[in-house]
Design an enzyme around this catalytic site. Structure first.
Site, short mmCIF file in Angstrom:
data_model
loop_
_atom_site.label_atom_id
_atom_site.label_comp_id
_atom_site.label_asym_id
_atom_site.label_seq_id
_atom_site.Cartn_x
_atom_site.Cartn_y
_atom_site.Cartn_z
N GLU A 180 48.63 32.39 33.78
CA GLU A 180 49.18 31.07 33.46
C GLU A 180 50.72 31.07 33.37
O GLU A 180 51.32 30.01 33.14
CB GLU A 180 48.59 30.56 32.14
CG GLU A 180 47.17 30.04 32.22
CD GLU A 180 46.12 31.15 32.31
OE1 GLU A 180 46.33 32.22 31.73
OE2 GLU A 180 45.09 30.94 33.00
N CYS A 198 51.65 41.26 30.16
CA CYS A 198 51.22 42.66 30.23
C CYS A 198 49.81 42.68 30.81
O CYS A 198 48.87 42.14 30.21
CB CYS A 198 51.23 43.27 28.83
SG CYS A 198 50.47 44.89 28.78
N HIS A 235 39.96 42.43 38.36
CA HIS A 235 40.75 41.38 37.72
C HIS A 235 42.24 41.70 37.79
O HIS A 235 43.06 40.84 38.03
CB HIS A 235 40.35 41.27 36.24
CG HIS A 235 39.65 40.00 35.93
ND1 HIS A 235 38.29 39.91 35.91
CD2 HIS A 235 40.12 38.77 35.62
CE1 HIS A 235 37.95 38.67 35.61
NE2 HIS A 235 39.04 37.96 35.43
N ARG A 278 56.73 51.21 27.54
CA ARG A 278 57.70 50.28 28.15
C ARG A 278 57.99 49.05 27.28
O ARG A 278 58.71 48.15 27.69
CB ARG A 278 57.15 49.83 29.52
CG ARG A 278 57.19 50.95 30.54
CD ARG A 278 56.25 50.73 31.71
NE ARG A 278 56.36 51.83 32.67
CZ ARG A 278 55.80 53.05 32.50
NH1 ARG A 278 55.10 53.32 31.41
NH2 ARG A 278 55.96 53.99 33.42
N ILE A 291 46.78 45.12 32.19
CA ILE A 291 46.32 46.52 32.17
C ILE A 291 45.21 46.67 33.20
O ILE A 291 44.29 45.84 33.28
CB ILE A 291 45.80 46.90 30.77
CG1 ILE A 291 46.87 46.64 29.68
CG2 ILE A 291 45.33 48.37 30.73
CD1 ILE A 291 48.05 47.55 29.69
N GLU A 311 38.86 48.38 34.37
CA GLU A 311 37.88 48.87 35.35
C GLU A 311 37.44 47.80 36.32
O GLU A 311 36.51 48.00 37.10
CB GLU A 311 36.67 49.43 34.59
CG GLU A 311 37.00 50.75 33.92
CD GLU A 311 35.89 51.24 33.02
OE1 GLU A 311 34.81 50.67 33.05
OE2 GLU A 311 36.15 52.22 32.31
N THR A 312 38.03 46.64 36.29
CA THR A 312 37.62 45.57 37.18
C THR A 312 38.75 45.24 38.16
O THR A 312 39.89 45.69 37.98
CB THR A 312 37.27 44.27 36.42
OG1 THR A 312 38.48 43.73 35.91
CG2 THR A 312 36.30 44.53 35.30
N TRP A 315 47.77 37.53 26.11
CA TRP A 315 46.96 38.74 26.34
C TRP A 315 47.79 39.96 25.99
O TRP A 315 48.96 40.03 26.36
CB TRP A 315 46.53 38.82 27.82
CG TRP A 315 45.13 38.35 28.04
CD1 TRP A 315 44.72 37.05 28.06
CD2 TRP A 315 43.96 39.15 28.26
NE1 TRP A 315 43.36 36.99 28.30
CE2 TRP A 315 42.88 38.26 28.42
CE3 TRP A 315 43.73 40.52 28.35
CZ2 TRP A 315 41.58 38.70 28.66
CZ3 TRP A 315 42.44 40.96 28.59
CH2 TRP A 315 41.37 40.06 28.73
N PHE A 375 60.41 37.91 36.54
CA PHE A 375 59.10 38.58 36.42
C PHE A 375 59.24 39.73 35.43
O PHE A 375 59.66 40.83 35.80
CB PHE A 375 58.71 39.09 37.82
CG PHE A 375 57.36 39.75 37.89
CD1 PHE A 375 56.21 39.01 38.06
CD2 PHE A 375 57.25 41.14 37.85
CE1 PHE A 375 54.96 39.63 38.17
CE2 PHE A 375 56.01 41.76 37.96
CZ PHE A 375 54.87 40.99 38.12
C1 DLZ Z 1 41.05 37.84 32.21
C2 DLZ Z 1 42.21 38.73 31.99
C3 DLZ Z 1 42.05 40.15 32.08
C4 DLZ Z 1 40.76 40.80 32.41
N1 DLZ Z 1 43.09 40.96 31.84
C5 DLZ Z 1 44.30 40.43 31.53
C6 DLZ Z 1 45.40 41.28 31.29
O1 DLZ Z 1 45.32 42.52 31.29
N2 DLZ Z 1 46.61 40.70 31.03
C7 DLZ Z 1 46.78 39.34 31.00
O2 DLZ Z 1 47.92 38.86 30.79
N3 DLZ Z 1 45.72 38.51 31.20
C8 DLZ Z 1 44.51 39.01 31.45
N4 DLZ Z 1 43.45 38.19 31.65
C9 DLZ Z 1 43.62 36.71 31.44
C10 DLZ Z 1 44.18 35.96 32.67
O3 DLZ Z 1 45.59 36.18 32.80
C11 DLZ Z 1 43.97 34.44 32.48
O4 DLZ Z 1 44.50 34.01 31.26
C12 DLZ Z 1 42.48 34.06 32.52
O5 DLZ Z 1 41.85 34.54 33.70
C13 DLZ Z 1 42.30 32.52 32.45
O6 DLZ Z 1 42.90 31.90 33.59
#
Ligand code: DLZ
Length: 161
Positions: free
Chosen positions: A67, A89, A97, A136, A91, A94-95, A31, A122
């Site tokens: 993960e 990383c 999550h 960063r 971010i 708006e949720t 991500w 970490f």
């Molecule tokens: C789902 C998700 C969201 C919304 N944002 C991020 C993020 O900003 N950075 C990141 O590393 N992963 C994000 N993920 C994915 C979750 O880490 C994860 O891979 C999924 O929820 C599947 O388990």
């Protein structure tokens, strides 16, 4: 040394032991990969600067930061390592999550540190905006991947004291 400087990538190199004999795992989240790629490069460069051999750096990718702890646990099982650096990383967006993922990732990593025999670092950016992450990941705030590598070497040294 680090009390005055809040940024570990301006550490004093000779205060760290040589990493020549170490084998380090790096688990990287896909991500926001333009950020995590820069953090990975920073971490690898810092390890190489400390004498670690390229073939002793094992890099594995996972889908997202959530993960990272699972990826690190698998890597520790699969191969002999002196330490693991988890790079991600997250971010804000708006949720909610952000909170769930950031919390679960940090919790997972601290559990590994308490359960496993090797330090698990970490090196995860938790930012409000993409600009903050870019700052960063090799921008005006340095490269937190370098800090992750330095923290890993310091914790390995701590373990060997
Ligand atoms: C789902 C998700 C969201 C919304 N944002 C991020 C993020 O900003 N950075 C990141 O590393 N992963 C994000 N993920 C994915 C979750 O880490 C994860 O891979 C999924 O929820 C599947 O388990």
């Amino acid at each position: 040394m680090t009390e005055k400087k809040k940024n570990l990538d301006s550490y004093i190199p000779f205060q760290l032991p040589s990493a020549e004999k170490y084998r380090i795992g790096i688990v990287v989240s896909e991500w926001n990969d333009h950020i995590t790629d820069s953090l990975l490069q920073g971490a690898i460069e810092a390890l190489l600067q400390h004498g670690i051999l390229k073939e002793n750096i094992v890099v594995k990718h996972v889908p997202g930061s959530f993960e990272l702890p699972t990826g690190a646990a698998h890597l520790i099982k699969q191969t002999t390592l002196d330490g693991v650096i988890c790079i991600g990383c997250i971010i804000q967006g708006e949720t909610r999550h952000f909170e769930f993922i950031a919390h679960a990732t940090a919790e997972g990593i601290i559990h590994l540190n308490l359960q496993q025999q090797v330090p698990v670092i970490f090196s995860v950016l938790t930012c409000d905006t993409m600009q903050q992450a870019e700052d960063r990941a090799g921008g005006k705030m340095g490269n937190k991947g370098v800090e992750g590598a330095i923290s890993c070497l310091k914790m390995i040294a701590f373990d060997h004291e």
